[in-house]
Design an enzyme around this catalytic site. Sequence first.
Site: not given
Ligand code: URA
Length: 434
Positions: A82, A183
């Site tokens: 990610h 998140s």
């Molecule tokens: N990327 C995400 O998926 N969430 C965030 O809060 C910031 C970047």
Amino acid sequence: MRAYDIIFKKRWNKILSSSEIDFMVKGFVKGIIPNYQMSAFLMAVAINGMNTDETLSLTKSFVDSGDIIDLSSIPGIKVDKHSSGGVGDTTTLIVAPIVAEAGISVAKMSGKGLGHSGGTIDKLESIPRFSTKISKNDFIKQVKDIGIAVVGKIGNVVPADKLIYALRDVTATVDSLPLIASSIMSKKIAGGADAIVLDVKVGSGAFIEDEEKVEKLAKIMVNIGKCFGKKTRSIITDMSQPLGNAIGNSLEVEEAIKILKGNGSQDLREVCINIAANMLLLGEKVEDLEEGIEITEEILTSGRGLDKFKQFISHQGGNSNIVEDISLLPKARYKDELVAKYNGFISKIDCKQIGIASIILGAGREKKEDIIDPSVGIVMEKRLGDNVKIKDKNCTIYGNDFSKIEEAKKILEKSVEISKKRVSKPILIKKIID
Ligand code: URA
Ligand code: CA
């Protein structure tokens, strides 16, 4: 329990219990807690922060808000990656086929562009006929067959994040460490992989610019991953300028192909090799990072990574002939150039502004409903520290609308600085946290 009391508690910087946090998240997803209360809660969290336990509880409530993808029928260790969001970050298109070719399955969900940062799904969708919407069964079957699949969404994964992110976006609460960490990590955990490599960006194009804060974020996310039983590593990488040269969807596909052919930007190549090597390490394919780097380089030089990329494109319905014939990708009608006004060295790039210029051209969305123009974007011809002579080309702008090209050009003019003094190039891989 009342939302009011929980907001009040966080407003006075008290520690919340897991049930209080869960009450807020569940209540909001169910529509019982209104936007204004969730907004106040988010602002209290953004200002006062959350401790480790609270951040873990928030992540857990996020994960529990939706489906968890079961990848257990795919043999071996599944490794995900990610990126915390950047400009021109083309890495997934390169890294995923390399890792799959090395024998580690990549079953990946990716996002669309967010704010000034681009999204892998938008990039893949610039390939003619490529589909990022496949059923869960087909997704798993494809990974079993060829070791790689990248989709937008499978099932209803972390609905809480989608709803809450929309509020954060308009309430100035995006750049909060616990909110970013929960998140990102909730989506990775619900995605079902066994191990996760996080590419955490730092610099003017990252969600968080401050290096110390970014390191803290990286540590928080590694801890969350481990607490959920996932092998997790963070690599802190430079985003003080766009990664590679290209920004924009089909331009970045073209850039990925160049790297997979053994050419292209050295910076992008180096970051990709590092991420891939770390994924091979977590996937227990190699004993150490050096061996991972060796295998990755071999896959790049031999063209095996490119073959895997082609196979991946055709399995998802795309036209894999783009690999041999770049002209099959969407092309912008017009192009313009920005040239250096002085002799000197590129001393500063406002990376976020370059992302914004690419959105204006149509490479990203200003509003959620906007439709991406896959053909437009920017190619940065010069990098930080490069020597430039007056009238040298700094950027090439690709667009389909003259007024938008002019607007983007004005932003770009203000975003690239040239100084007389020599400046050093930024370090690309700043730190690995595990
Ligand atoms: N990327 C995400 O998926 N969430 C965030 O809060 C910031 C970047
Ligand atoms: Ca790029």
